[in-house]
Design an enzyme around this catalytic site. Structure first.
Site, PDB file in Angstrom:
ATOM      1  N   GLY A 169      25.074  36.474  49.089  1.00 17.68           N
ATOM      2  CA  GLY A 169      24.444  35.776  47.975  1.00 17.68           C
ATOM      3  C   GLY A 169      24.943  34.355  47.901  1.00 17.68           C
ATOM      4  O   GLY A 169      25.433  33.783  48.873  1.00 17.68           O
ATOM      5  N   GLY A 170      24.853  33.771  46.709  1.00 17.03           N
ATOM      6  CA  GLY A 170      25.281  32.385  46.519  1.00 17.03           C
ATOM      7  C   GLY A 170      26.745  32.181  46.864  1.00 17.03           C
ATOM      8  O   GLY A 170      27.188  31.048  47.075  1.00 17.03           O
ATOM      9  N   GLY A 404      19.933   6.066  75.382  1.00 14.24           N
ATOM     10  CA  GLY A 404      20.417   6.117  74.004  1.00 14.24           C
ATOM     11  C   GLY A 404      21.734   6.849  73.914  1.00 14.24           C
ATOM     12  O   GLY A 404      22.600   6.520  73.083  1.00 14.24           O
ATOM     13  N   ALA A 405      21.919   7.847  74.782  1.00 12.34           N
ATOM     14  CA  ALA A 405      23.146   8.637  74.736  1.00 12.34           C
ATOM     15  C   ALA A 405      24.364   7.777  75.073  1.00 12.34           C
ATOM     16  O   ALA A 405      25.466   8.021  74.572  1.00 12.34           O
ATOM     17  CB  ALA A 405      23.040   9.822  75.685  1.00 12.34           C
TER      18      ALA A 405
HETATM   19  C1  HXC Z   1      31.101  44.564  40.506  1.00  9.42           C
HETATM   20  C2  HXC Z   1      31.379  45.524  42.550  1.00  9.42           C
HETATM   21  C3  HXC Z   1      30.599  44.519  43.153  1.00  9.42           C
HETATM   22  C4  HXC Z   1      30.075  43.508  42.301  1.00  9.42           C
HETATM   23  C5  HXC Z   1      31.246  45.847  44.698  1.00  9.42           C
HETATM   24  N1  HXC Z   1      31.752  46.323  43.540  1.00  9.42           N
HETATM   25  N2  HXC Z   1      30.529  44.743  44.470  1.00  9.42           N
HETATM   26  N3  HXC Z   1      31.636  45.538  41.246  1.00  9.42           N
HETATM   27  N4  HXC Z   1      30.362  43.559  40.995  1.00  9.42           N
HETATM   28  N5  HXC Z   1      29.350  42.516  42.792  1.00  9.42           N
HETATM   29  C6  HXC Z   1      32.581  47.513  43.373  1.00  9.42           C
HETATM   30  C7  HXC Z   1      31.807  48.790  43.614  1.00  9.42           C
HETATM   31  O1  HXC Z   1      31.159  49.188  42.435  1.00  9.42           O
HETATM   32  C8  HXC Z   1      32.901  49.751  43.995  1.00  9.42           C
HETATM   33  O2  HXC Z   1      33.565  50.177  42.837  1.00  9.42           O
HETATM   34  C9  HXC Z   1      33.868  48.865  44.757  1.00  9.42           C
HETATM   35  O3  HXC Z   1      33.566  47.516  44.367  1.00  9.42           O
HETATM   36  C10 HXC Z   1      33.715  48.961  46.247  1.00  9.42           C
HETATM   37  O4  HXC Z   1      32.341  48.820  46.546  1.00  9.42           O
HETATM   38  P1  HXC Z   1      31.579  49.830  47.507  1.00  9.42           P
HETATM   39  O5  HXC Z   1      30.138  49.631  47.273  1.00  9.42           O
HETATM   40  O6  HXC Z   1      32.110  51.217  47.336  1.00  9.42           O
HETATM   41  O7  HXC Z   1      32.036  49.306  48.923  1.00  9.42           O
HETATM   42  P2  HXC Z   1      31.196  49.204  50.240  1.00  9.42           P
HETATM   43  O8  HXC Z   1      30.465  50.500  50.477  1.00  9.42           O
HETATM   44  O9  HXC Z   1      32.133  48.734  51.268  1.00  9.42           O
HETATM   45  O10 HXC Z   1      30.104  48.085  49.978  1.00  9.42           O
HETATM   46  C11 HXC Z   1      30.538  46.764  49.773  1.00  9.42           C
HETATM   47  C12 HXC Z   1      29.323  45.932  49.339  1.00  9.42           C
HETATM   48  C13 HXC Z   1      28.624  46.603  48.158  1.00  9.42           C
HETATM   49  C14 HXC Z   1      28.356  45.789  50.515  1.00  9.42           C
HETATM   50  C15 HXC Z   1      29.854  44.543  48.975  1.00  9.42           C
HETATM   51  O11 HXC Z   1      29.611  46.942  47.169  1.00  9.42           O
HETATM   52  C16 HXC Z   1      27.594  45.757  47.524  1.00  9.42           C
HETATM   53  O12 HXC Z   1      26.464  45.638  48.002  1.00  9.42           O
HETATM   54  N6  HXC Z   1      27.932  45.191  46.350  1.00  9.42           N
HETATM   55  C17 HXC Z   1      27.013  44.395  45.585  1.00  9.42           C
HETATM   56  C18 HXC Z   1      26.812  43.098  46.263  1.00  9.42           C
HETATM   57  C19 HXC Z   1      25.948  42.189  45.453  1.00  9.42           C
HETATM   58  O13 HXC Z   1      24.727  42.413  45.322  1.00  9.42           O
HETATM   59  N7  HXC Z   1      26.608  41.254  44.799  1.00  9.42           N
HETATM   60  C20 HXC Z   1      25.939  40.275  44.012  1.00  9.42           C
HETATM   61  C21 HXC Z   1      25.434  39.252  44.981  1.00  9.42           C
HETATM   62  S1  HXC Z   1      24.719  37.918  44.191  1.00  9.42           S
HETATM   63  P3  HXC Z   1      34.061  51.681  42.677  1.00  9.42           P
HETATM   64  O14 HXC Z   1      34.782  51.691  41.396  1.00  9.42           O
HETATM   65  O15 HXC Z   1      32.849  52.530  42.676  1.00  9.42           O
HETATM   66  O16 HXC Z   1      34.923  51.954  43.857  1.00  9.42           O
HETATM   67  C22 HXC Z   1      25.953  36.864  44.080  1.00  9.42           C
HETATM   68  C23 HXC Z   1      25.532  35.617  43.455  1.00  9.42           C
HETATM   69  C24 HXC Z   1      26.574  34.589  43.548  1.00  9.42           C
HETATM   70  O17 HXC Z   1      27.031  37.091  44.452  1.00  9.42           O
HETATM   71  C25 HXC Z   1      25.928  33.367  43.038  1.00  9.42           C
HETATM   72  C26 HXC Z   1      26.781  32.203  43.086  1.00  9.42           C
HETATM   73  C27 HXC Z   1      26.028  31.030  42.572  1.00  9.42           C
END
Ligand code: HXC
Length: 510
Positions: A169-170, A404-405
Site C-alpha cells: 500500500g502507501g 551526445g553520449a
Molecule cells: C492491524 C494487522 C495488520 C494491519 C496484519 N495485522 N496487518 N493488524 N492492521 N494492517 C495483524 C493480523 O491481524 C494478525 O494479528 C497479525 O498482524 C499477523 O498477521 P497475519 O495475517 O496472521 O500474518 P500473515 O499471514 O503473515 O500475513 C501478513 C499480511 C497480512 C500479508 C501483511 O496480515 C495482511 O494482508 N494484512 C493487511 C495488509 C493491509 O491491507 N494493510 C493495509 C494496507 S493500506 P493476529 O492477532 O491475528 O495474529 C496501507 C495504506 C498506507 O497500508 C497508506 C499510507 C499513506
C-alpha cells in the site's frame, strides 16, 4: 526501592518479548529475525540506545483498549556502526503485524527529527502489514508525517531502507523516498496493491513474489538497489555501505586506513581494450584495479547492467563510480541506464562524494521503444545530473565516446574537473563506418572508396588527440597508470569550491 528497580526490569522484559514467544517462533520459522535481533546485528555490539520502549497506542475502537503492547510494534533508537552514529527504527511484525498506528509513526518521527538535528543517517527496517486498520485515518496521518520527514531529510542525512517482510500500500512510499532500498530474497515484498486487488482490477494472476519480490525490484522495476540471501547478510551489507557514506551533508565521508600503494602500476590495463573495437571487455576489471584493495560496493548490480554504479575508495576516501559496461549492449546509454546513473550521481552530489566516470559508450540506443518511452527526457536526467553536480569530477575515456553520449558522460563541457583519455580512445560524433555512410553517400556503391573514406575518418577521429588539441581532454594517459593519475586528480580537488546560481531548486526532467 529494590521493588521499583525490579519492576523496571519486569516491564522491560515484557516489552522485549514483543508479541510473545509463539509469534517470535513463527517469525524465526519463516527464516526471519525479530526486530530487536535485527537491530543488534546492524549496530556495534552493545551500542543500541532504545527510546520509547513503553509507548502504547491510544486506540479504543474494536476492543483495542485491551491490547496495548509496550513499544507499539516498532523498536526505535540510535547506536553506532563502526563507531559512527546512526538512528534506527525496526518494525516488529510480532506485534499487531508491525502495523503502523499513530503512536508507532510518532516513534519513527521522533528519531527522524533527532537524526536531522544531530546529523546522522536514518536506517529503517520495514516489516509491517501497513496502516493499522483499527485506527483508520489516524494511521494514514502518521504515515503522512513520516513521508514529510523523508522529504525534509532527503539530501541532509543519508536514509536507508531495508525491506525484511511485507511492505504494501502507501507504506511503500516512505522507502521510495529514501536513498537506498535493500530487500531480502524470498521473505520481503513491496507493492502498491497486492495480488488479490490486481486480480480483481486487471484480471492478472500473479504471486506476491512475482509482483513485488526482491528479484522483481532489483531486476525489473529498479525500485530496490540490492537483494540479499537472508537478514544476516542484508544487515552486514548495510553496515558496509554506511562505512562509505558521510553522516550528513555538512561532513565529509570518513577516511579509512588503506593498505594499497597509491602509485600501483597495473600493466595488465595496457591490454584491457581489445584490438577489435567491437570486442567487449569487462569494465569492472578497471574499477577493481583502480580501487583501494580492489574493494567495490556496487549499487543496482542487477539492473541496467550496461552501466555500473557504486562506491570505491581512493587513498581511503570514498569515490562514486559511474562506468559504461561494454559487456552489456556494448555499454550503450538507454532509458534505464540513464535513470540509474542519474540518481546515483545526484546522491553523490548531495553528500559531497567525488565522482569518477569511466567511459566507453557508442551512443544512445536507437529505436521506437526508446523514443516512445521518453529516452529524450530520461537521457537528459543524466546530462542534467552531471551538469549540476559540483563535487570533484574526474573522467577517463577508455575507448568509444561518441555523439551526445560523449557530452553526457561527464565531459569537460559539463564542468568535469579532470578529463583523461587512454590512447585507445575514439572521441567523435559517431563510429567511422556510420559516419562514412552519411558523408560519402554518393560512393556507397563503391566498396574500395568507402573503405578508403572509413580509414581516413578513423585516422582523423578514432583517437583522443583531436579532443586533446582543443583541451577537452587534459591529458592522454597510459592505461597502466590510471589509478595513480585518478588518485592524484582527486587529491588536487580536495578543496574544490563551486557554486550554483541562486535558485529555489532546479527543475530536473522527471
Ligand atoms: C492491524 C494487522 C495488520 C494491519 C496484519 N495485522 N496487518 N493488524 N492492521 N494492517 C495483524 C493480523 O491481524 C494478525 O494479528 C497479525 O498482524 C499477523 O498477521 P497475519 O495475517 O496472521 O500474518 P500473515 O499471514 O503473515 O500475513 C501478513 C499480511 C497480512 C500479508 C501483511 O496480515 C495482511 O494482508 N494484512 C493487511 C495488509 C493491509 O491491507 N494493510 C493495509 C494496507 S493500506 P493476529 O492477532 O491475528 O495474529 C496501507 C495504506 C498506507 O497500508 C497508506 C499510507 C499513506
Amino acid at each position: 526501592m529494590k521493588d521499583i528497580l525490579q519492576e523496571l526490569e519486569t516491564r522491560r522484559d515484557a516489552a522485549r518479548l514483543g508479541g510473545g514467544q509463539n509469534r517470535i517462533d513463527a517469525q524465526h520459522g519463516r527464516g526471519k529475525l525479530t526486530a530487536r535481533e535485527r537491530v543488534e546485528l546492524l549496530l556495534d555490539e552493545g551500542s543500541f540506545e532504545e527510546y520509547d520502549m513503553f509507548v502504547t497506542h491510544r486506540c479504543t475502537d474494536f476492543g483495542m483498549e485491551n491490547n496495548r503492547p509496550a513499544g507499539d510494534g516498532v523498536v526505535t533508537g540510535w547506536g553506532t556502526i563502526n563507531g559512527r552514529m546512526v538512528y534506527v527504527f525496526s518494525q516488529d511484525f510480532t506485534v499487531l503485524g508491525g502495523s503502523v498506528s499513530a503512536t508507532h509513526a510518532m516513534k519513527i518521527c521522533k528519531i527522524m527529527d533527532m537524526a536531522m538535528q544531530n546529523g546522522a543517517p536514518v536506517i529503517g527496517i520495514n516489516d509491517s502489514g501497513g496502516a493499522r486498520i483499527q485506527e483508520g485515518v489516524d494511521s494514514l496521518a502518521g504515515y503522512g508525517e513520516v513521508f514529510q520527514r523523508n522529504i525534509m531529510a532527503s539530501g541532509v542525512v543519508p536514509q536507508i531502507s531495508v525491506i525484511m517482510g511485507p511492505c504494501a500500500g502507501g507504506a511503500v512510499y516512505s522507502p521510495a523516498m529514501t536513498d537506498f532500498i535493500f530487500m531480502v530474497k524470498d521473505s520481503s515484498y513491496m507493492f502498491v496493491t497486492g495480488p488479490d486487488v490486481v486480480k480483481t482490477v486487471t484480471n492478472e494472476q500473479v504471486t506476491a513474489e512475482e509482483l513485488g519480490g526482491a528479484s522483481t525490484h532489483t531486476r525489473k522495476s529498479s525500485v530496490a538497489d540490492g537483494a540479499f540471501e537472508n537478514d544476516v547478510e542484508a544487515l552486514a551489507e548495510v553496515r558496509r555501505l554506511v562505512d562509505y557514506l558521510p553522516l550528513n551533508n555538512r561532513q565529509a565521508a570518513p577516511t579509512r586506513p588503506f593498505f594499497d600503494d597509491v602509485d600501483r602500476v597495473e600493466s595488465s590495463l595496457d591490454t584491457l581494450v581489445p584490438e577489435n573495437p567491437n570486442t567487449p571487455y569487462d569494465m569492472k576489471e578497471l574499477i577493481l584495479k583502480i580501487a583501494d584493495e580492489a574493494d567495490f560496493y556496487e549499487i543496482q548490480e542487477d539492473f541496467a547492467k550496461n552501466i555500473i554504479t557504486g562506491f570505491i575508495r581512493l587513498e581511503g576516501q570514498t569515490v562514486g563510480v559511474v562506468a559504461n559496461q561494454p559487456m552489456v549492449l556494448a555499454g550503450v546509454l538507454d532509458i534505464d541506464s540513464a535513470r540509474k546513473a542519474a540518481r546515483f550521481v545526484r546522491f553523490c552530489d548531495c553528500f559531497g562524494i567525488p565522482i569518477l566516470t569511466l567511459v566507453d559508450v557508442p551512443g544512445f540506443l536507437p529505436g521506437t521503444s526508446q523514443e516512445y518511452n521518453g529516452v529524450i527526457k530520461h537521457g537528459a536526467k543524466l546530462l542534467f545530473a552531471y551538469g549540476e553536480a559540483t563535487v570533484p569530477k574526474v573522467t577517463v575515456i577508455t575507448r568509444k565516446s561518441y555523439g551526445g553520449a560523449y557530452v553526457v558522460m561527464a565531459s569537460k563541457h559539463l564542468r568535469a574537473d579532470v578529463n583523461y583519455a587512454w590512447p585507445t580512445s575514439e572521441i567523435a560524433v559517431m563510429g567511422a563506418k556510420g559516419a562514412t555512410e552519411i558523408i560519402h553517400r554518393a560512393d556507397l556503391g563503391d566498396a574500395d572508396k568507402i573503405a578508403a573514406h572509413t580509414a581516413e575518418y578513423e585516422d582523423r577521429f578514432a583517437n583522443p588527440f583531436v579532443a586533446a588539441e582543443r583541451g577537452f581532454i587534459d591529458e592522454v594517459i597510459q592505461p597502466r597508470s590510471t589509478r595513480k593519475r585518478v588518485a592524484r586528480a582527486f587529491a588536487a580537488l580536495r578543496s574544490k569550491q563551486q557554486e550554483m546560481p541562486w535558485k529555489k531548486h532546479d527543475n530536473i526532467p522527471l
